[in-house]
Structure formats: C-alpha cells, structure tokens
Design a protein around this motif. Structure first.
Motif, PDB file in Angstrom:
ATOM      1  N   LYS A 143     -44.123  -0.327  13.710  1.00 29.43           N
ATOM      2  CA  LYS A 143     -44.774  -1.470  14.360  1.00 29.43           C
ATOM      3  C   LYS A 143     -44.678  -2.725  13.490  1.00 29.43           C
ATOM      4  CE  LYS A 143     -46.721   0.180  18.221  1.00 29.43           C
ATOM      5  NZ  LYS A 143     -46.522  -0.415  19.573  1.00 29.43           N
TER       6      LYS A 143
ATOM      7  N   ASN B 234     -37.980 -13.515  13.177  1.00 26.17           N
ATOM      8  CA  ASN B 234     -36.624 -13.544  12.622  1.00 26.17           C
ATOM      9  C   ASN B 234     -36.084 -14.968  12.705  1.00 26.17           C
ATOM     10  OD1 ASN B 234     -34.687 -13.901  14.999  1.00 26.17           O
ATOM     11  ND2 ASN B 234     -35.957 -12.196  15.723  1.00 26.17           N
TER      12      ASN B 234
ATOM     13  N   LYS C 241     -39.130  -8.412  13.682  1.00 28.09           N
ATOM     14  CA  LYS C 241     -37.864  -8.481  14.412  1.00 28.09           C
ATOM     15  C   LYS C 241     -38.014  -9.257  15.713  1.00 28.09           C
ATOM     16  CE  LYS C 241     -33.977  -5.560  15.796  1.00 28.09           C
ATOM     17  NZ  LYS C 241     -33.451  -4.175  15.853  1.00 28.09           N
ATOM     18  N   GLU C 242     -39.157  -9.092  16.379  1.00 30.53           N
ATOM     19  CA  GLU C 242     -39.369  -9.718  17.683  1.00 30.53           C
ATOM     20  C   GLU C 242     -39.849 -11.165  17.584  1.00 30.53           C
ATOM     21  OE1 GLU C 242     -42.145  -7.136  19.595  1.00 30.53           O
ATOM     22  OE2 GLU C 242     -40.777  -5.414  19.554  1.00 30.53           O
ATOM     23  N   LYS C 243     -40.642 -11.492  16.551  1.00 34.17           N
ATOM     24  CA  LYS C 243     -41.327 -12.786  16.538  1.00 34.17           C
ATOM     25  C   LYS C 243     -41.002 -13.686  15.352  1.00 34.17           C
ATOM     26  CE  LYS C 243     -45.356 -10.859  18.954  1.00 34.17           C
ATOM     27  NZ  LYS C 243     -46.828 -10.636  18.882  1.00 34.17           N
TER      28      LYS C 243
ATOM     29  N   SER D 252     -40.810  -6.653   7.365  1.00 33.45           N
ATOM     30  CA  SER D 252     -39.462  -6.464   7.914  1.00 33.45           C
ATOM     31  C   SER D 252     -38.800  -5.209   7.364  1.00 33.45           C
ATOM     32  CB  SER D 252     -38.589  -7.692   7.620  1.00 33.45           C
ATOM     33  OG  SER D 252     -38.158  -7.722   6.273  1.00 33.45           O
TER      34      SER D 252
ATOM     35  N   ALA E 116     -41.113  -3.976  13.752  1.00 34.84           N
ATOM     36  CA  ALA E 116     -40.834  -4.498  15.092  1.00 34.84           C
ATOM     37  C   ALA E 116     -41.456  -5.879  15.291  1.00 34.84           C
ATOM     38  CB  ALA E 116     -41.354  -3.527  16.145  1.00 34.84           C
ATOM     39  N   THR E 117     -42.636  -6.102  14.718  1.00 36.38           N
ATOM     40  CA  THR E 117     -43.306  -7.403  14.836  1.00 36.38           C
ATOM     41  C   THR E 117     -42.429  -8.516  14.284  1.00 36.38           C
ATOM     42  OG1 THR E 117     -45.510  -6.417  14.670  1.00 36.38           O
ATOM     43  CG2 THR E 117     -45.321  -8.753  14.120  1.00 36.38           C
TER      44      THR E 117
END
Length: 365
Positions: free
Chosen positions: A331, A341, A337-339, A275, A334-335
């Motif tokens: 990347k 959190n 943040k998207e999946k 993160s 982003a992983t």
C-alpha cells in the motif's frame, strides 16, 4: 527560459536538505535552463564572522547573477522560518525591482501551521506572500492554511506535491530481523530524541530489531551517544548516504521513522522510503498526513509521545515476524506510484512558469 533557482548545496556531502532533493529533482525532470543560486549554510558550518560576511555580500552576488544570466523567472525555494523569510524577502524585492517575475515555492517551516504572534512579523509575512507573482505549496492542505491565515487570492496559489522516481523493484531483500531507519537531518525538530526514548523502551521488551541512523545535523553526536548507550548492538550509525547507497538503505529497511515536532513540508525521504515499500511512522506535521493514511499505508503518531511510538514499533515487529507486514508495504509503494511519481510534475511546473511569463515582465538589466 532562464530560471534562477535557490537551494542549499546540491551535494549531500555538504547538506542533508529536503529542498536540495526537490531542486535536484526539478533540474532532472524539468526542461528549462536553470541556474542554481546557493543559499543557506552547510550542515557543519558555524555562523561565524566569515559566514556573516558571506550573508552581507549575498544580495550583491544575487543581483549580478540575475543580470549576467538574463533571468526570466526567479524560483525562490523557501521555508517559512524567521531567518529564511528575512533573507529571502530581500532577494524577492531585488528581483521585482529588476522587473523579474518571482515564483515563491514554499517548503514547510514554523509559520506554515502557526501564525506569528508578533503583528509586525505577520504583516511582513503577508507582504512577502503578496509580493510574489505566484506561490507553489506542497498540498491542498497548505493552500487552505495560507488562505485562512492571510489575505491572498486563491488563483495565485497552486499545490504541487513533491515527487520521486518510483523504482522498479524486482525483489526485497529477506532478513530475519526487522530493520527500522531514520534518514535525514539529525535535529531535535525531527523528533530524534523521541526516537531515542522510544527505542530505549522497546529494547527493554525485545531485542529482535535493528535501528540504522542515516544523515547528519547539530544533534548527531548526542543522539549517537544515547542510542549506543541504550540499545547497543541493535544500533548502527551509517552516516550520509546518496544515490545507490541511499536506495540500498531503503531497499533493506522495513520501517521508516519521522516523528517530527514542527517545520515539515512534504519530506522527500518520506516519499522515497514509501516508494521502496518501507512502512512510514510519522506525525501530522506539515503535509505528511496528506500522504500517510493511518493504518492503511503507514501510521500517524502523536507528537512527543515516545510510549505510543514504542508500542507501535512493537506491534509492527510482531507483524514482521509473522510475515503479515506485506500488505502495508504494498500500500505504501502503491500510494507513491499512483500520486507522487514525477510523470506530471514537470508539466505542472512548466504551466506555472508559462502563466507567470505570459502576464508580462519589463526586465531591467
């Protein structure tokens, strides 16, 4: 809703524990009346006569806590290791005898991917799973593994991935030398001696890196001694960190190492480091490979392969020196943040609590 939840000490001064980190998140993110029931030993605590006496009276403390706090659900956080299973099955049965619903929340361990060779232990473990009202695992992979190995119902198992609060990073500190970290329990199962060997090999090739070791554990002194002898000034032991100090460690790091050999679930340190845009280098133990896509947002190495680990660190340091590491860092962040959190974590957990309660329970106090 009154929920009794198990974990080691929630204070990092006493325990560097992934389960403790998960439970701290649950207490923060989920709107329920939780009562923490302390299980497990402190990191530096020895299994002496006093410890065994504490274990003997623990079930009586447990019964008292269930009754005193009028518990609706017992949330049992459990690694799949022999000693933990033997202890926790006692708690599970006490709760069931008192008419209290049980949520079994699994956190990796020896028997996640390995089936017990002893048939009695296998039957014991299968009965352990079936005695719970519902099971939470850390990924769909773990759910599939349980369904393949044991006679369980698919509807009784729910994957809920661990979560972290994704920081609002304004900047990442600039430094000239690549910074590599390990943060967690310093124990052989985490691959710490493979890290020592890989860094020793790396130091023969180059000196433009730093390695910072965070945490504590039974192999701490041995690891520190070997790293001091092999990579010298490139190494610093930073001790136990928590809160802002821990987040500062991630903010200043470039590469996160966790080449675990066995026993992982979905490590909080992995999610936290990613993160912050730190590139993870892990094995496929537990559910780590469900987060890390090799070459996309991090790297997966073979277990017990210090040469491969050394070569990969060498390549990443070259990328760092050429300022071509940014895409991997973005990347990784982003992983999470998207999946992973925490926005939906409490919603999923509360739905399971409601499902368990709605099935009905005749409590006995």
């Amino acid at each position: 809703m009154n929920i009794l939840i198990t974990a080691p000490s929630l204070d990092t001064k006493y325990n560097v524990s992934g389960i403790s980190s998960v439970v701290n998140n649950i207490l923060t993110e989920t709107d329920q009346n939780y009562i923490h029931f302390l299980v497990g030993k402190k990191d530096q605590q020895k299994r002496n006569m006093m410890w065994f006496l504490d274990q003997f009276i623990l079930p009586f403390k447990f019964m008292y806590s269930l009754s005193k706090n009028k518990i609706d659900i017992f949330h049992l956080n459990a690694p799949l290791n022999t000693l933990a299973i033997m202890r926790d099955f006692i708690f599970l049965n006490i709760a069931k005898l008192m008419g209290i619903k049980v949520l079994l929340h699994l956190h990796g361990g020896t028997y996640l991917k390995t089936t017990p060779k002893n048939k009695w232990l296998y039957k014991y473990l299968e009965h352990y799973f079936n005695s719970a009202d519902h099971i939470v695992v850390l990924s769909h992979l773990e759910k599939d593994l349980l369904l393949q190995k044991y006679k369980l119902k698919e509807e009784d198992i729910t994957p809920i991935e661990n979560c972290v609060t994704v920081p609002d990073i304004k900047y990442k500190k600039s430094h000239e030398t690549a910074r590599i970290i390990f943060l967690g329990r310093i124990v052989e199962s985490k691959g710490v001696f493979n890290i020592v060997e890989a860094l020793s090999q790396l130091s023969v090739r180059r000196s433009d890196f730093e390695f910072n070791l965070y945490g504590t554990g039974p192999d701490q002194d041995d690891v520190i001694k070997q790293l001091t002898a092999t990579i010298g000034e490139n190494f610093q032991y930073k001790g136990i960190v928590a809160g802002e100090s821990k987040f500062g460690a991630y903010l200043e790091a470039d590469i996160f190492l966790l080449p675990s050999l066995y026993g992982e679930g979905l490590p909080m340190a992995l999610l936290e480091s990613m993160s912050y845009g730190v590139i993870p280098v892990v094995t496929d133990d537990g559910s780590m490979a469900t987060v890390v896509e090799n070459g996309i947002n991090g790297f997966i190495v073979d277990k017990n392969n210090s040469s491969q680990l050394c070569n990969l660190m060498d390549e990443l340091i070259e990328k760092f020196n050429k300022s071509s590491i940014d895409i991997l860092q973005e990347k990784a962040r982003a992983t999470i943040k998207e999946k992973y959190n925490c926005q939906y974590y409490s919603i999923k957990l509360n739905k399971i609590y409601e499902k368990i309660i709605n099935e009905g329970a005749d409590r006995v106090y």
